[in-house]
Design a protein around this motif. Structure first.
Motif, mmCIF file in Angstrom:
data_model
loop_
_atom_site.group_PDB
_atom_site.id
_atom_site.type_symbol
_atom_site.label_atom_id
_atom_site.label_comp_id
_atom_site.label_asym_id
_atom_site.label_seq_id
_atom_site.Cartn_x
_atom_site.Cartn_y
_atom_site.Cartn_z
ATOM 1 N N LEU A 89 0.824 -1.208 0.000
ATOM 2 C CA LEU A 89 0.000 0.000 0.000
ATOM 3 C C LEU A 89 0.864 1.267 0.000
ATOM 4 O O LEU A 89 0.502 2.275 -0.611
ATOM 5 N N ARG A 90 1.987 1.223 0.654
ATOM 6 C CA ARG A 90 2.899 2.376 0.653
ATOM 7 C C ARG A 90 3.526 2.569 -0.735
ATOM 8 O O ARG A 90 3.792 3.683 -1.136
ATOM 9 N N PHE A 91 3.713 1.477 -1.477
ATOM 10 C CA PHE A 91 4.244 1.585 -2.842
ATOM 11 C C PHE A 91 3.295 2.345 -3.755
ATOM 12 O O PHE A 91 3.721 2.957 -4.718
ATOM 13 N N VAL A 92 2.003 2.264 -3.464
ATOM 14 C CA VAL A 92 1.033 3.004 -4.291
ATOM 15 C C VAL A 92 0.745 4.377 -3.691
ATOM 16 O O VAL A 92 -0.255 5.000 -3.989
ATOM 17 N N ARG A 93 1.657 4.811 -2.834
ATOM 18 C CA ARG A 93 1.679 6.168 -2.287
ATOM 19 C C ARG A 93 0.513 6.511 -1.355
ATOM 20 O O ARG A 93 0.099 7.659 -1.281
ATOM 21 N N LEU A 94 -0.021 5.529 -0.658
ATOM 22 C CA LEU A 94 -0.999 5.840 0.377
ATOM 23 C C LEU A 94 -0.244 6.367 1.588
ATOM 24 O O LEU A 94 0.852 5.896 1.903
ATOM 25 N N ASN A 95 -0.835 7.330 2.275
ATOM 26 C CA ASN A 95 -0.174 7.827 3.478
ATOM 27 C C ASN A 95 -0.226 6.759 4.567
ATOM 28 O O ASN A 95 -0.912 5.741 4.431
ATOM 29 N N LYS A 96 0.487 7.011 5.646
ATOM 30 C CA LYS A 96 0.624 6.030 6.725
ATOM 31 C C LYS A 96 -0.728 5.609 7.295
ATOM 32 O O LYS A 96 -0.976 4.415 7.511
ATOM 33 N N ALA A 97 -1.614 6.562 7.531
ATOM 34 C CA ALA A 97 -2.911 6.253 8.134
ATOM 35 C C ALA A 97 -3.754 5.376 7.216
ATOM 36 O O ALA A 97 -4.327 4.369 7.648
ATOM 37 N N LYS A 98 -3.827 5.747 5.942
ATOM 38 C CA LYS A 98 -4.626 4.949 4.999
ATOM 39 C C LYS A 98 -4.013 3.569 4.787
ATOM 40 O O LYS A 98 -4.731 2.569 4.722
ATOM 41 N N ALA A 99 -2.687 3.511 4.683
ATOM 42 C CA ALA A 99 -2.026 2.213 4.523
ATOM 43 C C ALA A 99 -2.295 1.327 5.728
ATOM 44 O O ALA A 99 -2.535 0.124 5.589
ATOM 45 N N SER A 100 -2.303 1.932 6.923
ATOM 46 C CA SER A 100 -2.581 1.170 8.147
ATOM 47 C C SER A 100 -3.998 0.603 8.130
ATOM 48 O O SER A 100 -4.213 -0.578 8.420
ATOM 49 N N VAL A 101 -4.958 1.441 7.782
ATOM 50 C CA VAL A 101 -6.362 1.010 7.763
ATOM 51 C C VAL A 101 -6.574 -0.087 6.723
ATOM 52 O O VAL A 101 -7.181 -1.132 7.010
ATOM 53 N N PHE A 102 -6.064 0.120 5.525
ATOM 54 C CA PHE A 102 -6.277 -0.880 4.474
ATOM 55 C C PHE A 102 -5.506 -2.174 4.741
ATOM 56 O O PHE A 102 -5.993 -3.265 4.435
ATOM 57 N N ALA A 103 -4.320 -2.082 5.334
ATOM 58 C CA ALA A 103 -3.580 -3.296 5.701
ATOM 59 C C ALA A 103 -4.371 -4.091 6.738
ATOM 60 O O ALA A 103 -4.461 -5.325 6.661
#
Length: 152
Positions: A89-103
């Motif tokens: 998710l970080r590779f597709v440039r999501l910020n930390k909060a969004k990457a955390s939620v989606f992970a």
């Protein structure tokens, strides 16, 4: 997007999908095979770490060693899945909060689907406790990733 980045994004998502396949593969074993496999692994780990004497002296731990190992593996599998998902998710440039939620969504959804899938496997039963343990493993991974990103 540059070709190298596309390859990295693709590889990151292949790793996530691969981990989900591994998790579901373990769940595909019937109950007796699953218990036998984990007993063999845990006994080899105990011997390798030379913990036979320690466990012999602790009857409760000795009797529950396979159960504890299986729960630790649940935690570990979903820890790894969440790490991989967070990375992708970080590779597709999501910020930390969004990457955390989606992970967390990816890991928790997989945990629920995995337990429901086990209903179809002879000798296996879905357990809500496993979903909680799986989610705890995912949460630990996401918190560590978030903490490390704060430090960078």
């Amino acid at each position: 997007m540059k070709k190298a980045k596309v390859v990295l994004v693709f590889a990151a998502w292949i790793a996530v999908i691969g981990m989900i396949i591994i998790i579901l593969g373990f769940s595909s074993q019937n109950g007796l095979d699953s218990v036998s496999t984990s007993e063999t692994i845990v006994d080899k780990i105990i011997s390798f770490l030379n913990l036979d004497d320690v466990l012999t002296k602790n009857e409760v731990l000795m009797e529950n060693r396979n159960y504890l190992f299986r729960k630790a593996m649940h935690f570990t599998e979903y820890f790894i899945l969440a790490l991989l998902a967070f990375n992708a998710l970080r590779f597709v440039r999501l910020n930390k909060a969004k990457a955390s939620v989606f992970a967390m969504l990816i890991a928790c959804s997989t945990a629920v689907i995995d337990e429901l899938y086990q209903r179809t496997i002879p000798g296996r039963n879905p357990q809500i406790l496993d979903v909680f343990i799986d989610s705890a493993g995912a949460l630990a991974a996401v918190l560590i990733c978030s903490f490390l990103l704060e430090r960078m």
